[in-house]
Write an enzyme that holds these catalytic residues in place. Structure first.
Site, PDB file in Angstrom:
ATOM      1  N   GLY A  50       0.842  -1.193   0.000  1.00  0.00           N
ATOM      2  CA  GLY A  50       0.000   0.000   0.000  1.00  0.00           C
ATOM      3  C   GLY A  50       0.876   1.241   0.000  1.00  0.00           C
ATOM      4  CD  GLN A  55       3.462   5.926   2.639  1.00  0.00           C
ATOM      5  OE1 GLN A  55       2.521   5.382   2.099  1.00  0.00           O
ATOM      6  NE2 GLN A  55       4.420   5.252   3.261  1.00  0.00           N
ATOM      7  CB  CYS A  94       5.011   2.230   7.831  1.00  0.00           C
ATOM      8  SG  CYS A  94       4.626   3.694   6.865  1.00  0.00           S
ATOM      9  CG  LEU A  95       6.449   0.874   1.821  1.00  0.00           C
ATOM     10  CD1 LEU A  95       5.808   1.198   0.482  1.00  0.00           C
ATOM     11  CD2 LEU A  95       7.570  -0.131   1.649  1.00  0.00           C
ATOM     12  CG  HIS A 136      -0.748   1.423   7.118  1.00  0.00           C
ATOM     13  ND1 HIS A 136       0.141   0.953   8.062  1.00  0.00           N
ATOM     14  CD2 HIS A 136      -0.028   2.237   6.297  1.00  0.00           C
ATOM     15  CE1 HIS A 136       1.341   1.475   7.819  1.00  0.00           C
ATOM     16  NE2 HIS A 136       1.271   2.256   6.755  1.00  0.00           N
ATOM     17  CD  GLU A 137      -1.269   2.635   2.559  1.00  0.00           C
ATOM     18  OE1 GLU A 137      -0.768   3.763   2.590  1.00  0.00           O
ATOM     19  OE2 GLU A 137      -0.614   1.600   2.774  1.00  0.00           O
ATOM     20  CG  HIS A 140       0.394   6.777   5.346  1.00  0.00           C
ATOM     21  ND1 HIS A 140       1.523   7.257   5.967  1.00  0.00           N
ATOM     22  CD2 HIS A 140       0.613   5.450   5.162  1.00  0.00           C
ATOM     23  CE1 HIS A 140       2.386   6.257   6.152  1.00  0.00           C
ATOM     24  NE2 HIS A 140       1.856   5.145   5.676  1.00  0.00           N
TER      25      HIS A 140
END
Ligand code: NI
Length: 174
Positions: A50, A55, A94-95, A136-137, A140
């Site tokens: 995702g 990000q 998380c990226l 999660h997204e 963000h």
């Protein structure tokens, strides 16, 4: 042509800012369509399951999700989550926070609404990992990171045994 963009890493102020809604007109612009292609390429290259526009430094409410359950990744513009049901705690990465994971409690199921990349209505019932990824997204987009809500934040280390560390390492960052 899609380009892999640089993913912003915590601490970066952009990751803590709420993103703005996208208008249907803005969505049609070639620059926005390019952004979506780039988000998909960036997520897959990472690899992750995702990615949210902030990000890669764009403060707009666009997310991409691909947990490998469907032929095409989900692209949702102005996503809204409703109908939260159940509760599940799982390790999440998380990226934007490389090498770290933490235990995050999320709804087991939720409904996802919004727009497709072509401005059509998007609606989906999600559960399990897919529901977790959407939550999660959307976090963000609201400037919320797992470190704001996770317990037991730890290093995601690879250990060749059937240990907790090995299970942790299998977590794909979202
Ligand atoms: Ni993330």
């Amino acid at each position: 042509m899609a380009y892999v963009r640089r993913i912003l890493i915590e601490p970066h102020p952009m990751l803590h800012k709420a993103a703005k809604k996208m208008s249907a007109l803005e969505l049609k612009m070639p620059l926005t369509q390019q952004l979506i292609d780039d988000m998909l390429a960036t997520m897959h290259a990472a690899p992750g399951i995702g990615l949210a526009a902030p990000q890669i430094g764009v403060g707009k409410r666009i997310i991409v999700v691909d947990v490998g359950e469907q032929p095409e990744p989900h692209v949702v513009v102005n996503p809204v989550l409703t109908e939260f049901e159940g509760e599940e705690t799982a390790a999440e990465g998380c990226l934007s926070i490389p090498g770290k994971i933490g235990d995050v409690t999320r709804a087991q199921r939720c409904a996802v609404g919004g727009m497709t990349r072509h401005g059509k209505r998007f609606a989906l019932q999600a559960e399990g990992l897919l529901a977790r990824c959407f939550q999660h997204e959307v976090d963000h987009l609201d400037g919320v990171l797992i470190t704001d809500k996770a317990s037991n934040v730890r290093d995601a280390v690879v250990v060749p045994s059937d240990s907790q560390e090995e299970k942790d390492a299998k977590q794909v960052p979202i």
